[in-house]
Design a protein around this motif. Structure first.
Motif, PDB file in Angstrom:
ATOM      1  N   PRO A   1      44.944  36.910  46.694  1.00 41.39           N
ATOM      2  CA  PRO A   1      45.185  38.389  46.861  1.00 41.39           C
ATOM      3  C   PRO A   1      44.504  38.994  47.966  1.00 41.39           C
ATOM      4  CG  PRO A   1      44.153  37.340  44.874  1.00 41.39           C
ATOM      5  CD  PRO A   1      44.099  36.369  45.856  1.00 41.39           C
TER       6      PRO A   1
ATOM      7  N   ASP B   1      42.084  41.361  49.969  1.00 40.45           N
ATOM      8  CA  ASP B   1      40.667  41.410  49.717  1.00 40.45           C
ATOM      9  C   ASP B   1      40.162  40.600  48.845  1.00 40.45           C
ATOM     10  OD1 ASP B   1      40.852  43.827  51.331  1.00 40.45           O
ATOM     11  OD2 ASP B   1      41.189  45.326  49.436  1.00 40.45           O
ATOM     12  N   TYR B   2      40.679  39.301  48.840  1.00 38.73           N
ATOM     13  CA  TYR B   2      40.054  38.224  48.044  1.00 38.73           C
ATOM     14  C   TYR B   2      38.906  37.684  48.888  1.00 38.73           C
ATOM     15  CZ  TYR B   2      39.758  33.963  45.258  1.00 38.73           C
ATOM     16  OH  TYR B   2      39.316  32.961  44.664  1.00 38.73           O
ATOM     17  N   GLU B   3      37.815  37.298  48.200  1.00 37.36           N
ATOM     18  CA  GLU B   3      36.596  36.873  48.810  1.00 37.36           C
ATOM     19  C   GLU B   3      36.143  35.676  48.030  1.00 37.36           C
ATOM     20  OE1 GLU B   3      32.347  38.640  50.193  1.00 37.36           O
ATOM     21  OE2 GLU B   3      33.754  39.902  48.725  1.00 37.36           O
ATOM     22  N   GLN B   4      36.154  34.483  48.459  1.00 33.40           N
ATOM     23  CA  GLN B   4      35.828  33.244  47.908  1.00 33.40           C
ATOM     24  C   GLN B   4      34.361  33.040  47.788  1.00 33.40           C
ATOM     25  OE1 GLN B   4      38.562  31.144  46.625  1.00 33.40           O
ATOM     26  NE2 GLN B   4      37.005  30.170  45.213  1.00 33.40           N
ATOM     27  N   ILE B   5      33.767  33.169  46.908  1.00 31.86           N
ATOM     28  CA  ILE B   5      32.462  33.070  46.772  1.00 31.86           C
ATOM     29  C   ILE B   5      31.716  31.676  46.367  1.00 31.86           C
ATOM     30  CG2 ILE B   5      30.165  33.868  45.450  1.00 31.86           C
ATOM     31  CD1 ILE B   5      31.552  36.290  46.928  1.00 31.86           C
ATOM     32  N   LEU B   6      32.446  30.889  45.576  1.00 33.82           N
ATOM     33  CA  LEU B   6      32.197  29.750  45.233  1.00 33.82           C
ATOM     34  C   LEU B   6      33.349  28.717  45.319  1.00 33.82           C
ATOM     35  CD1 LEU B   6      29.889  30.445  41.987  1.00 33.82           C
ATOM     36  CD2 LEU B   6      28.950  29.643  44.126  1.00 33.82           C
ATOM     37  N   PRO B   7      33.299  27.343  45.537  1.00 42.54           N
ATOM     38  CA  PRO B   7      34.498  26.612  45.565  1.00 42.54           C
ATOM     39  C   PRO B   7      34.918  26.757  44.107  1.00 42.54           C
ATOM     40  CG  PRO B   7      32.541  25.374  46.479  1.00 42.54           C
ATOM     41  CD  PRO B   7      31.973  26.679  45.892  1.00 42.54           C
ATOM     42  N   ARG B   8      36.412  26.584  43.952  1.00 40.17           N
ATOM     43  CA  ARG B   8      37.001  26.650  42.565  1.00 40.17           C
ATOM     44  C   ARG B   8      36.552  25.600  41.965  1.00 40.17           C
ATOM     45  NH1 ARG B   8      43.272  26.813  41.357  1.00 40.17           N
ATOM     46  NH2 ARG B   8      43.012  26.851  38.872  1.00 40.17           N
TER      47      ARG B   8
ATOM     48  N   ILE C   1      32.591  26.840  38.633  1.00 38.25           N
ATOM     49  CA  ILE C   1      32.349  27.395  37.188  1.00 38.25           C
ATOM     50  C   ILE C   1      33.538  26.942  36.400  1.00 38.25           C
ATOM     51  CG2 ILE C   1      32.215  29.692  36.047  1.00 38.25           C
ATOM     52  CD1 ILE C   1      31.731  31.253  38.604  1.00 38.25           C
TER      53      ILE C   1
ATOM     54  N   GLY D   1      36.388  31.280  41.206  1.00 42.84           N
ATOM     55  CA  GLY D   1      35.268  31.340  42.279  1.00 42.84           C
ATOM     56  C   GLY D   1      35.054  32.347  43.356  1.00 42.84           C
ATOM     57  N   GLY D   2      36.100  33.209  43.197  1.00 48.01           N
ATOM     58  CA  GLY D   2      36.186  34.486  44.178  1.00 48.01           C
ATOM     59  C   GLY D   2      36.194  35.666  43.361  1.00 48.01           C
ATOM     60  N   LEU D   3      36.107  36.643  44.372  1.00 48.29           N
ATOM     61  CA  LEU D   3      36.201  38.187  43.712  1.00 48.29           C
ATOM     62  C   LEU D   3      37.065  38.956  44.573  1.00 48.29           C
ATOM     63  CD1 LEU D   3      32.134  38.429  43.739  1.00 48.29           C
ATOM     64  CD2 LEU D   3      33.475  38.002  41.826  1.00 48.29           C
ATOM     65  N   VAL D   4      37.426  40.109  43.966  1.00 47.82           N
ATOM     66  CA  VAL D   4      38.118  41.292  44.798  1.00 47.82           C
ATOM     67  C   VAL D   4      37.344  42.357  44.259  1.00 47.82           C
ATOM     68  CG1 VAL D   4      40.181  42.612  45.005  1.00 47.82           C
ATOM     69  CG2 VAL D   4      40.176  40.215  45.042  1.00 47.82           C
ATOM     70  N   HIS D   5      36.685  43.191  45.219  1.00 48.28           N
ATOM     71  CA  HIS D   5      35.964  44.231  45.038  1.00 48.28           C
ATOM     72  C   HIS D   5      34.898  43.873  44.228  1.00 48.28           C
ATOM     73  CE1 HIS D   5      38.813  46.238  47.403  1.00 48.28           C
ATOM     74  NE2 HIS D   5      39.759  46.283  46.319  1.00 48.28           N
TER      75      HIS D   5
ATOM     76  N   LEU E   1      35.679  39.886  38.844  1.00 48.82           N
ATOM     77  CA  LEU E   1      36.253  38.418  38.779  1.00 48.82           C
ATOM     78  C   LEU E   1      37.734  38.286  38.827  1.00 48.82           C
ATOM     79  CD1 LEU E   1      35.521  35.833  37.546  1.00 48.82           C
ATOM     80  CD2 LEU E   1      35.961  36.619  35.094  1.00 48.82           C
TER      81      LEU E   1
ATOM     82  N   ILE F   1      41.346  40.682  36.291  1.00 51.11           N
ATOM     83  CA  ILE F   1      40.925  41.499  34.956  1.00 51.11           C
ATOM     84  C   ILE F   1      40.929  42.927  35.245  1.00 51.11           C
ATOM     85  CG2 ILE F   1      38.981  41.668  33.217  1.00 51.11           C
ATOM     86  CD1 ILE F   1      38.418  38.749  33.361  1.00 51.11           C
TER      87      ILE F   1
ATOM     88  N   VAL G   1      48.077  38.801  40.206  1.00 49.06           N
ATOM     89  CA  VAL G   1      48.158  39.860  41.670  1.00 49.06           C
ATOM     90  C   VAL G   1      48.519  38.687  42.878  1.00 49.06           C
ATOM     91  CG1 VAL G   1      46.609  41.377  40.948  1.00 49.06           C
ATOM     92  CG2 VAL G   1      45.362  39.223  41.913  1.00 49.06           C
TER      93      VAL G   1
ATOM     94  N   PHE H   1      27.169  43.667  42.817  1.00 44.33           N
ATOM     95  CA  PHE H   1      26.966  42.357  43.258  1.00 44.33           C
ATOM     96  C   PHE H   1      27.177  42.387  44.580  1.00 44.33           C
ATOM     97  CE2 PHE H   1      28.909  38.170  43.274  1.00 44.33           C
ATOM     98  CZ  PHE H   1      27.853  37.437  42.674  1.00 44.33           C
ATOM     99  N   ASN H   2      26.577  41.342  45.373  1.00 42.69           N
ATOM    100  CA  ASN H   2      26.627  41.342  46.751  1.00 42.69           C
ATOM    101  C   ASN H   2      26.456  42.602  47.447  1.00 42.69           C
ATOM    102  OD1 ASN H   2      27.167  38.656  46.976  1.00 42.69           O
ATOM    103  ND2 ASN H   2      29.193  38.567  47.418  1.00 42.69           N
TER     104      ASN H   2
END
Lengths: 101, 246
Positions: A31, A33-40, A43, B17-21, B24, B37, B43, B98-99
């Motif tokens: 998507p 603006d997607y930002e991968q923080i942790l490897p899929r 969690i 494992g990723g975020l947008v803005h 989750l 969500i 998306v 967050f961040n």
């Protein structure tokens, strides 16, 4: 001549298929603006949840739970467990649902 | 709570494992589609465009209250544990997102706790603190929403939301659904005879919601000093109005 034309048309068709597949792959992109923080997979969601009755549950009285009643059946998910797993994929009767927090 | 049946198949969600803005993003394990969500839909990926089906059955409460209300409840058990220690306490106590993400829409503070929801493709948000003991707002489609939070309750309590075409009013301290005359019972968290439709939504922070829903309408309380307010319209309580994004 005709054979060559057929071959070149096939090649064109093949290229088109590649292009179409290529655009399919583009649909799978992440998507905006997607930002991968942790490897899929870091969690881990719970796919086959197990339960204990309230009488056996070791939960502090003041702990917060996400409670749900579906088809008359109540279930509780500790928010701290949900924090660690984010998602519980569950089913009650005919209802397939995900508890997310 | 979300349904798991989309386009003829049952899927399993997990955190991507990723975020947008800073909010989750889930992926499903079957198609790898990305689900937001906060936007309430897929998306990116194969199921892009599918609306996330929200099931308004969930309610957060302290274990002792839930157990009393539902003594026959089952409890999720993971590796022999039904509870764990609070791991996000620092986040709730901090004014930062967050961040260190901040809201770009300054109508509310970054970490203002809000109740937010979608109705007819319009995003709405309201301050949680305005909802103690109940509040009613009129929506863009003419329907009314009733929102309730217990006074002095925990930040983890769920805001209860109900919609009605007939509206709500407060009589002698009790909230009434005007069409049926049924009253809201804070003990059960419902209207008598289920006369108002329950609506889903999010208890979240302003930055999380507004970054994903920039066109959000903020539902504001009218100030008591506003001129020409007719007390009888509002049952003697604070009224409510919509503040569109400017």
């Amino acid at each position: 001549m005709n054979l060559r034309k057929t071959v070149s048309m096939s090649a064109l068709g093949f290229a088109l298929v590649l292009l179409v597949n290529g655009s399919d792959a583009a649909v799978q992109k992440q998507p905006e603006d997607y930002e991968q923080i942790l490897p899929r997979g870091t969690i881990a969601a719970i796919n086959n949840p197990t339960y204990v009755p309230a009488s056996e549950a070791m939960v502090a009285p003041s702990s917060w739970v996400l409670g749900v009643v579906i088809e008359g059946q109540p279930r509780a998910y500790s928010l701290t467990l949900l924090n660690s797993h984010e998602v519980v994929n569950d089913t009650i009767g005919e209802t397939n649902f995900a508890a997310v927090w | 709570m979300y349904g798991r049946d989309y386009q003829g198949r049952t899927i399993n969600f997990e955190a991507s494992g990723g975020l947008v803005h800073a909010s989750l993003i889930m992926q499903d394990q079957e198609t790898d589609t990305y689900w937001s969500i906060m936007e309430g839909k897929a998306v990116a990926g194969e199921l892009k465009g599918s609306e996330l089906v929200e099931l308004p059955y969930g309610e957060k409460m302290q274990w002792r209250h839930w157990k009393k209300k539902h003594p026959d409840t089952l409890v999720l058990s993971v590796d022999g544990r039904e509870d764990a220690s609070q791991s996000y306490a620092w986040y709730y106590g901090s004014p930062e997102g967050f961040n260190y993400v901040r809201a770009t829409d300054d109508r509310l503070e970054t970490k203002e706790p809000v109740f937010a929801f979608h109705r007819n493709d319009i995003a709405y948000a309201t301050r949680q603190k305005d909802l103690e003991n109940g509040q009613s707002f009129e929506l863009e489609d003419g329907a009314s929403i009733f929102l309730y939070r217990k006074q002095g309750g925990s930040k983890f309590q769920s805001t209860l939301a109900f919609v009605s075409e007939n509206g709500f009013e407060q009589r002698d301290g009790e909230w009434i659904e005007k069409g049926s005359g049924a009253g809201f019972d804070p003990a059960t968290g419902d209207f008598a005879d289920a006369s108002a439709e329950r609506l889903g939504g999010f208890d979240t922070f302003w930055y999380t919601w507004s970054l994903s829903n920039p066109e959000t309408r903020v539902l504001e309380l009218e100030l008591a000093t506003e001129p020409r307010r007719k007390p009888e319209q509002h049952g003697g309580t604070k009224g409510a109005k919509l503040t569109p994004r400017t």
